[in-house]
Design a protein around this motif. Structure first.
Motif, PDB file in Angstrom:
ATOM      1  N   PRO A   1      45.276  34.249  33.985  1.00 40.56           N
ATOM      2  CA  PRO A   1      44.137  34.524  34.954  1.00 40.56           C
ATOM      3  C   PRO A   1      43.673  35.900  35.220  1.00 40.56           C
ATOM      4  O   PRO A   1      42.769  35.934  35.701  1.00 40.56           O
ATOM      5  N   ASP A   2      44.537  36.852  35.014  1.00 38.98           N
ATOM      6  CA  ASP A   2      44.364  38.111  35.786  1.00 38.98           C
ATOM      7  C   ASP A   2      44.494  39.249  34.477  1.00 38.98           C
ATOM      8  O   ASP A   2      44.772  40.384  35.000  1.00 38.98           O
TER       9      ASP A   2
ATOM     10  N   ASN B   1      35.085  33.537  31.058  1.00 33.87           N
ATOM     11  CA  ASN B   1      34.438  32.967  32.327  1.00 33.87           C
ATOM     12  C   ASN B   1      34.852  33.337  33.691  1.00 33.87           C
ATOM     13  O   ASN B   1      34.226  33.449  34.670  1.00 33.87           O
ATOM     14  N   ASN B   2      36.059  33.844  33.762  1.00 39.92           N
ATOM     15  CA  ASN B   2      36.915  33.977  35.073  1.00 39.92           C
ATOM     16  C   ASN B   2      36.698  35.492  35.480  1.00 39.92           C
ATOM     17  O   ASN B   2      37.327  36.206  36.482  1.00 39.92           O
ATOM     18  N   LEU B   3      35.663  36.425  34.675  1.00 35.81           N
ATOM     19  CA  LEU B   3      35.717  37.741  34.809  1.00 35.81           C
ATOM     20  C   LEU B   3      35.334  38.005  36.341  1.00 35.81           C
ATOM     21  O   LEU B   3      35.761  38.849  37.149  1.00 35.81           O
TER      22      LEU B   3
ATOM     23  N   SER C   1      35.626  36.530  39.019  1.00 40.73           N
ATOM     24  CA  SER C   1      36.780  36.195  40.226  1.00 40.73           C
ATOM     25  C   SER C   1      37.892  37.614  39.829  1.00 40.73           C
ATOM     26  O   SER C   1      38.380  37.809  40.885  1.00 40.73           O
ATOM     27  N   GLN C   2      38.199  38.029  38.592  1.00 43.89           N
ATOM     28  CA  GLN C   2      38.887  39.049  38.514  1.00 43.89           C
ATOM     29  C   GLN C   2      38.165  40.467  39.080  1.00 43.89           C
ATOM     30  O   GLN C   2      39.220  41.385  39.519  1.00 43.89           O
TER      31      GLN C   2
ATOM     32  N   ARG D   1      36.907  40.473  41.781  1.00 49.58           N
ATOM     33  CA  ARG D   1      36.948  40.360  43.138  1.00 49.58           C
ATOM     34  C   ARG D   1      38.407  40.957  43.505  1.00 49.58           C
ATOM     35  O   ARG D   1      38.697  41.391  44.589  1.00 49.58           O
TER      36      ARG D   1
ATOM     37  N   PRO E   1      36.960  30.616  27.773  1.00 51.90           N
ATOM     38  CA  PRO E   1      37.250  30.316  29.165  1.00 51.90           C
ATOM     39  C   PRO E   1      38.176  31.286  29.760  1.00 51.90           C
ATOM     40  O   PRO E   1      37.869  31.688  30.769  1.00 51.90           O
ATOM     41  N   TYR E   2      38.636  32.428  28.895  1.00 48.36           N
ATOM     42  CA  TYR E   2      39.287  33.505  29.491  1.00 48.36           C
ATOM     43  C   TYR E   2      38.467  34.454  30.003  1.00 48.36           C
ATOM     44  O   TYR E   2      38.657  35.375  30.916  1.00 48.36           O
TER      45      TYR E   2
ATOM     46  N   GLU F   1      44.804  34.230  27.912  1.00 51.43           N
ATOM     47  CA  GLU F   1      44.940  33.060  28.959  1.00 51.43           C
ATOM     48  C   GLU F   1      45.527  33.464  30.464  1.00 51.43           C
ATOM     49  O   GLU F   1      45.556  32.595  31.176  1.00 51.43           O
TER      50      GLU F   1
ATOM     51  N   THR G   1      29.748  43.185  34.137  1.00 51.28           N
ATOM     52  CA  THR G   1      30.227  41.889  33.398  1.00 51.28           C
ATOM     53  C   THR G   1      28.986  41.048  32.644  1.00 51.28           C
ATOM     54  O   THR G   1      29.159  40.213  31.871  1.00 51.28           O
TER      55      THR G   1
END
Length: 433
Positions: free
Chosen positions: A160-161, A102-104, A106-107, A109, A99-100, A158, A26
């Motif tokens: 989250p997963d 930025n959570n890579l 956590s995904q 994990r 923002p979509y 959008e 990532t």
């Protein structure tokens, strides 16, 4: 010395998330946004190009190297300037999806235990690499050997997963045998990826994508099969009759839906799995199904038990041949634009089923503006009644060949008309002499 080793290990783990030998890369996304932020600090194009080259391309993983060689039509090599153009022309869209992305971490994990479970259910699983990159809009998920390249700018959403189902689906492609690329074989391969992704994710695809093609297919399954069986005998490679790949789709019970070929393949694989007593063996059979010929694709379809008894003889006895879809009274035309002197004049007529009062704006999105439907530089003008138009200098489009679509209110992508002859990949095409 120990402290240095520990810091090095932490840096390595920050750059990638690792489970066994499968690596989720990532870091390229972080590098892209560092370059993007730097580009916004100057209007000097040479400096902008230097930022992209040094901060994104030079630091890039194998995924970025893949994007460089697979992001421009005609086998051209994408240079830093291509990304500078994307960053300036699609700035608003990049900010919107940031923002979509930025959570890579956590995904990733979430994906780690999913891949562990995948290996438990399919012992012949082959490890590889998953690269998340910011390309130029040319690919969403692209398997190459045991590696998978994700064009994040295309598939990020959008949800989250959003990355979980996409990575699982596309990774199955790295494990499959080669298809002969005719309709039935292709639908089986794509449907297998959808179904296996659902099994491994342990989440129903109808829940993951409400109102999508899987949900629609369940609601209209008999009608979808009735239409699909008309095309099963097709032996033409790459001829998919709007069943696959985001084209305008099929009209079922008076409703239009894209990608129903995925649903058909998914349901056939699900039927095979549900009828099997040994579920692990069924997963292996589905992943490794041999659809290298039309006959082998038919054999899997029949073995799945999905075909209704009333259609068994039809499927058993059909001959694979060229299938012609008859569209009565349809005269093919060049649609969406015309060339006038040094200008490209785009024209769009608002469909009768759309209330004009609900239209805030209409834009053109395509390969020439990073597929950004919110770029108001490409906003069309209402010139008469329901007719919208936009003129652009040919010089602004730079390349000779482009793909594009019309978009209402920034998110309502208009399907390619049935009578358009200038089509490719489910998009309209534009050619400048």
């Amino acid at each position: 010395m120990k402290r240095k080793c520990w810091l090095y290990l932490c840096t390595l783990l920050f750059a990638t998330t690792i489970h066994a030998q499968t690596v989720f890369h990532t870091k390229d996304i972080d590098n892209f946004f560092q370059a993007f932020d730097s580009v916004q600090t100057t209007t000097d194009q040479e400096k902008q190009i230097a930022f992209v080259q040094q901060l994104y391309l030079d630091r890039g993983s194998l995924g970025v190297k893949y994007a460089i060689t697979h992001s421009v039509d005609g086998g051209k090599i994408a240079t830093a300037k291509y990304w500078v153009d994307l960053m300036t022309q699609s700035k608003e869209n990049i900010i919107r999806i940031r923002p979509y992305l930025n959570n890579l971490p956590s995904q990733m994990r979430i994906l780690e235990p999913k891949f562990k479970y995948f290996k438990e259910q399919y012992p012949d699983f082959v490890e590889g690499n998953v690269y998340f990159v910011f390309g130029l809009g040319m690919f969403g998920g692209r398997p190459e050997g045991n590696d998978l390249f994700i064009g994040s700018e295309v598939v990020a959403s959008e949800k989250p997963d959003w990355a979980v189902s996409i990575v699982l689906h596309e990774y199955v492609h790295t494990l499959q045998k080669k298809s002969n690329n005719a309709l039935l074989a292709h639908c089986l391969n794509e449907g297998a990826c959808d179904f296996i992704a659902e099994v491994i994710n342990q989440k129903n695809l109808r829940d993951s994508y409400p109102n999508g093609y899987i949900d629609f297919g369940y609601q209209h399954e008999k009608a979808v099969w009735k239409e699909f069986k008309k095309f099963i005998a097709s032996n033409e490679k790459g001829k998919f009759f709007d069943w696959l790949y985001g084209t305008k789709g099929r009209n079922i019970n008076g409703l239009q839906m894209k990608d129903l070929g995925y649903f058909m393949g998914y349901k056939i694989c699900k039927s095979y799995y549900d009828r099997s007593t040994d579920k692990k063996q069924a997963i292996k059979d589905i992943i490794e199904m041999d659809v290298s010929t039309d006959e082998k694709a038919r054999a899997f379809l029949l073995k799945s038990g999905y075909v209704p008894k009333s259609d068994l003889k039809l499927i058993q006895n059909m001959s694979f041949t060229k299938v012609i879809e008859h569209k009565k009274g349809v005269k093919l035309i060049q649609y969406g634009y015309k060339l006038e002197k040094s200008q490209v004049v785009f024209t769009f007529e608002l469909p009768k089923n759309i209330d004009k009062s609900q239209v805030q704006y209409i834009t053109i999105a395509g390969t020439f503006n990073g597929w950004n439907p919110q770029n108001l530089d490409y906003k069309m003008t209402n010139i008469a009644n329901n007719i919208y138009q936009l003129s652009l200098p040919m010089s602004k489009l730079k390349e000779k060949n482009h793909e594009f679509k019309f978009v209402i209110n920034g998110d309502n992508w208009q399907s390619v008309p049935e009578n358009a002859k200038n089509t490719q990949n489910g998009n309209l095409t534009l050619e400048i002499p």
